[in-house]
Design an enzyme around this catalytic site. Structure first.
Site, PDB file in Angstrom:
ATOM      1  N   TRP A  71       0.834  -1.221   0.000  1.00  0.00           N
ATOM      2  CA  TRP A  71       0.000   0.000   0.000  1.00  0.00           C
ATOM      3  C   TRP A  71       0.856   1.252   0.000  1.00  0.00           C
ATOM      4  O   TRP A  71       0.535   2.263  -0.606  1.00  0.00           O
ATOM      5  CB  TRP A  71      -0.931  -0.023   1.210  1.00  0.00           C
ATOM      6  CG  TRP A  71      -1.799   1.197   1.352  1.00  0.00           C
ATOM      7  CD1 TRP A  71      -3.055   1.364   0.841  1.00  0.00           C
ATOM      8  CD2 TRP A  71      -1.491   2.415   2.056  1.00  0.00           C
ATOM      9  NE1 TRP A  71      -3.545   2.612   1.179  1.00  0.00           N
ATOM     10  CE2 TRP A  71      -2.601   3.283   1.921  1.00  0.00           C
ATOM     11  CE3 TRP A  71      -0.388   2.864   2.784  1.00  0.00           C
ATOM     12  CZ2 TRP A  71      -2.645   4.552   2.492  1.00  0.00           C
ATOM     13  CZ3 TRP A  71      -0.424   4.138   3.349  1.00  0.00           C
ATOM     14  CH2 TRP A  71      -1.552   4.967   3.195  1.00  0.00           C
ATOM     15  N   HIS A  72       1.984   1.174   0.718  1.00  0.00           N
ATOM     16  CA  HIS A  72       2.828   2.352   0.873  1.00  0.00           C
ATOM     17  C   HIS A  72       3.542   2.757  -0.404  1.00  0.00           C
ATOM     18  O   HIS A  72       3.924   3.920  -0.552  1.00  0.00           O
ATOM     19  CB  HIS A  72       3.845   2.143   1.993  1.00  0.00           C
ATOM     20  CG  HIS A  72       3.276   2.362   3.356  1.00  0.00           C
ATOM     21  ND1 HIS A  72       2.588   1.397   4.040  1.00  0.00           N
ATOM     22  CD2 HIS A  72       3.257   3.458   4.144  1.00  0.00           C
ATOM     23  CE1 HIS A  72       2.188   1.881   5.198  1.00  0.00           C
ATOM     24  NE2 HIS A  72       2.581   3.135   5.300  1.00  0.00           N
ATOM     25  N   GLY A  73       3.768   1.817  -1.287  1.00  0.00           N
ATOM     26  CA  GLY A  73       4.431   2.264  -2.511  1.00  0.00           C
ATOM     27  C   GLY A  73       4.818   1.143  -3.439  1.00  0.00           C
ATOM     28  O   GLY A  73       4.899  -0.026  -3.041  1.00  0.00           O
TER      29      GLY A  73
END
Lengths: 308, 479
Positions: free
Chosen positions: B322-324
């Site tokens: 989700w973060h990247g």
């Protein structure tokens, strides 16, 4: 609602007053020291008392380094003229406008101004309203007001204020007046490429150049109003012909025709690398050659014409 | 529009003044217009994505509520999830997957015809897509009522204080507030502004000052080692905490001024005594989202032990993704998943290995160990790629005498280092008090006016003197 507005105003007054007061107090430490021309990059720390100068040198690092350290005294002695240096590394027309305005408002006068003009300064706000030249100067209401008038960005106004809390301001002392002895051994195309990239961070936006040319006209008007003759010099460099130089030459030609302002293109005048401290700035030997071959004859010719 | 910008300093008071000037029933229009303007200041055309998400989820939820049978409900839910995840996938992960697929095909000498596209990641996309998805999931589960007012639903999706970096709000918490009449409250105004002031301090003074050193070291990993990389990692831990929690504080504070209550997103995570405690304090809105919509649907704790560990690992791996779109985020997520598993195993099978035997030193050691493990994971989070992450981690061992001193990063960065460390220390002292008492919302309001004003004025002066106001975006804008 009235009490909220009143409290907000009171809060704002308290914060601004204290912040302002601290900023002014922090000046004292540095302002009390004595700075000879060439021993600091600050304009105001040298020009403490209003006086008349025969020559004001304007520009970016070319102007600053040409008269840096021992060079300033050498130029004054060899020319027999008093010189004020209003220049900063990487400064465009906006910083020059602000400091020139300050120069005249403080009661200084000059006979002639010689502007070391570069093509790159017209193509980015990084050298103009978003330049951190003010960090070299004491925090004063007068200069702050002028900076706002000339459009310096709020971010750089903050940086100006904040710079007074930094040790490089509080511990700022005059540098030793000694010759600049670095030399360029051989031409390094990689370094030239890197330098050109740094000089044109936003490319060659012609619309922006137009805006800064208009500001330069304001600077010219200011010098005319103060009876100071302005002369432009494109300084020597090893970088070759700079991007935007054609446009600059056309603009200077236009100024010559419209307002009688003279200029000289010396960008290719000195090509010996050993006279440079890096690929773009003269060392002391180079500045001496520049002084003898170009600057002194220019000043002498102005003297003959009555400009000096 | 950034919170730490002149534009926001003008925008916010104007919106507040207009908000309380107009009748309550029309405020949703003002909030919607203000929120869309706020977002469009960044890139106007990307408002289409928020609109698409809003329209699809509004009608999907209505479809779910209207449908009698489970099949149709599932179809509507699938439509919502496919739209939101599809938008997220395309803008966030397509280029990464495309690049890696190309690398695999090239290594096998197989022709790969999919061109590379330069896709700009829309700010806040991971936040608002998750927020709207949670709404349709909750309607499907029957835990929240469907919203019939399209305009108010659009406000829920795009509410400007939390639009681009959270907290990720649940519809059951935020949507009813959009319907409420929020009368002006002086207490809300003061407490909201106080929260915003604290947020600005963390962001502009601590986070952005630390960033100059962190960026220098992490962007040039080969040039630094030993104490330099250790200190840079420590500073990054506080950069990301203060950047993100600072944003959350400003978001919560600005919403509170309007009478809205947003969830607390951070609860002093570096005082956590273990990793489980850390995740109950760090990015609470996201960790609870993953708990409720990934971990629990996978079975949560109600499964066999090996399956529970699998669920934990997958949940944290997905959180990393989700973060990247980078392998470093996946490793970061996986590492936290492994931490959770080890901690759980230790608690179950190695009860004897306990800090409690160390008496008064127990808590500080637990906090230190947790912080160290978190920092090791942060190296992967911040590094540009896996190679550089490993280079930084291995460089920790190369401590030498020459690294001790004020000019550890050179004279240019010495001052930023002193400012960062000084204010990190001050912030930690205040947060240590906050562990016992809510200093901001409980203790300060009870002090005399001179004491309160002295605190506010001091904080404001610190921000003016030491805050960075160049165009440094919040880290989580990249998510």
């Amino acid at each position: 609602m009235n009490s909220i507005v009143a409290k907000s105003l009171l809060y704002l007054i308290i914060v601004v007053s204290i912040a302002y007061g601290i900023g002014l107090l922090l000046n004292i430490v540095t302002v009390e020291r004595s700075f000879q021309p060439g021993s600091t990059h600050s304009v105001m720390l040298v020009l403490k008392e209003p006086q008349h100068y025969d020559i004001v040198v304007l520009g970016s690092s070319h102007a600053r380094i040409t008269l840096d350290k021992l060079n300033h005294t050498m130029y004054e002695e060899r020319l027999g003229k008093s010189i004020a240096n209003i220049s900063y590394h990487g400064s465009g027309v906006v910083p020059i406008g602000v400091m020139s305005d300050y120069f005249f408002k403080e009661g200084n006068t000059c006979q002639t101004a010689i502007y070391f003009i570069d093509a790159f300064i017209f193509y980015s706000d990084h050298f103009n309203e978003d330049n951190k030249f003010l960090t070299n100067e004491p925090f004063t209401p007068g200069l702050l007001s002028l900076a706002i008038q000339w459009g310096v960005t709020p971010n750089k106004l903050f940086t100006y204020y904040q710079s007074k809390y930094r040790t490089d301001w509080l511990l700022h002392k005059p540098v030793k007046l000694e010759p600049i002895t670095n030399t360029v051994e051989t031409i390094d195309t990689q370094k030239i490429r890197q330098r050109l990239e740094n000089m044109y961070p936003d490319g060659l936006n012609q619309e922006i150049a137009k805006d800064y040319e208009a500001i330069l006209r304001d600077v010219i008007s200011m010098y005319k109003q103060n009876s100071c003759n302005l002369y432009f010099v494109i300084p020597p460099t090893l970088l070759g012909k700079l991007p935007g130089q054609e446009r600059l030459l056309m603009f200077l030609e236009k100024l010559k025709q419209e307002e009688g302002i003279q200029f000289m293109d010396l960008s290719q005048a000195i090509t010996d690398p050993s006279l440079y401290k890096d690929h773009d700035h003269l060392n002391t030997r180079g500045s001496t050659v520049f002084l003898d071959k170009y600057f002194k004859p220019l000043v002498d010719s102005m003297h003959t014409k009555g400009a000096l | 529009m950034l919170f730490n910008s002149l534009e926001f300093l003008i925008f916010f008071p104007l919106v507040i003044a207009a908000y309380y000037a107009i009748a309550s029933k029309w405020r949703w229009i003002l909030l919607l217009a203000a929120s869309y303007y706020f977002y469009m200041c960044w890139k106007p055309e990307y408002i289409v994505l928020i609109l698409a998400s809003t329209v699809i989820d509004y009608f999907s939820a209505k479809g779910i509520a209207r449908s009698a049978d489970k099949l149709h409900k599932k179809l509507y839910l699938s439509l919502s999830m496919a739209t939101n995840l599809g938008i997220l996938f395309f803008f966030k992960y397509f280029s990464f997957l495309n690049e890696n697929a190309r690398a695999v095909f090239d290594s096998l000498n197989i022709f790969y015809g999919v061109p590379m596209y330069d896709i700009l990641l829309p700010v806040g996309i991971s936040f608002y897509t998750f927020q709207t998805m949670s709404y349709t999931i909750d309607v499907y589960r029957g835990t929240t009522k469907v919203e019939h007012h399209f305009g108010k639903f659009a406000v829920f999706v795009s509410f400007f204080p939390q639009l681009v970096a959270g907290p990720i709000e649940r519809s059951s918490h935020l949507l009813p507030q959009v319907h409420e009449e929020h009368k002006f409250s002086y207490n809300n105004l003061v407490s909201g502004l106080r929260m915003m002031l604290w947020g600005f301090f963390k962001k502009t003074v601590v986070a952005d000052r630390s960033a100059t050193i962190v960026n220098e070291v992490f962007n040039n990993p080969g040039e630094y080692e030993g104490l330099q990389t250790i200190l840079a990692t420590f500073l990054f831990a506080f950069q990301i905490y203060c950047d993100f929690s600072g944003y959350s504080d400003i978001a919560i504070g600005s919403a509170r001024v309007m009478g809205y209550d947003l969830m607390i997103n951070f609860r002093r995570p570096y005082f956590a005594k273990n990793l489980k405690d850390f995740w109950s304090r760090w990015h609470i809105s996201l960790s609870t989202w993953f708990r409720d919509y990934v971990y629990i649907p996978l079975g949560g704790n109600r499964v066999s032990e090996p399956r529970r560990y699998f669920n934990l690992f997958i949940t944290f791996l997905v959180s990393g993704i989700w973060h990247g779109a980078n392998w470093t985020f996946m490793v970061w997520g996986a590492l936290h998943g492994i931490y959770q598993i080890i901690e759980s195993l230790k608690k179950q099978y190695f009860k004897g290995l306990s800090f409690s035997k160390l008496g008064i030193a127990a808590r500080p050691l637990q906090v230190l160990l947790t912080f160290t493990l978190v920092c090791i994971a942060w190296v992967f989070f911040r590094a540009n790629n896996l190679g550089e992450a490993m280079s930084i981690l291995t460089s920790f061992a190369h401590i030498s005498k020459t690294q001790f001193g004020l000019y550890i990063f050179g004279s240019n960065l010495a001052e930023d280092m002193i400012i960062s460390l000084t204010f990190i220390f001050i912030m930690l002292i205040i947060e240590l008090f906050m562990e016992r008492k809510d200093v901001l919302n409980d203790w300060i309001p009870k002090q005399t006016t001179p004491t309160r004003w002295a605190f506010y004025v001091s904080l404001t002066l610190i921000i003016l003197a030491f805050g960075k106001f160049d165009k440094t975006e919040f880290i989580y804008f990249a998510f």
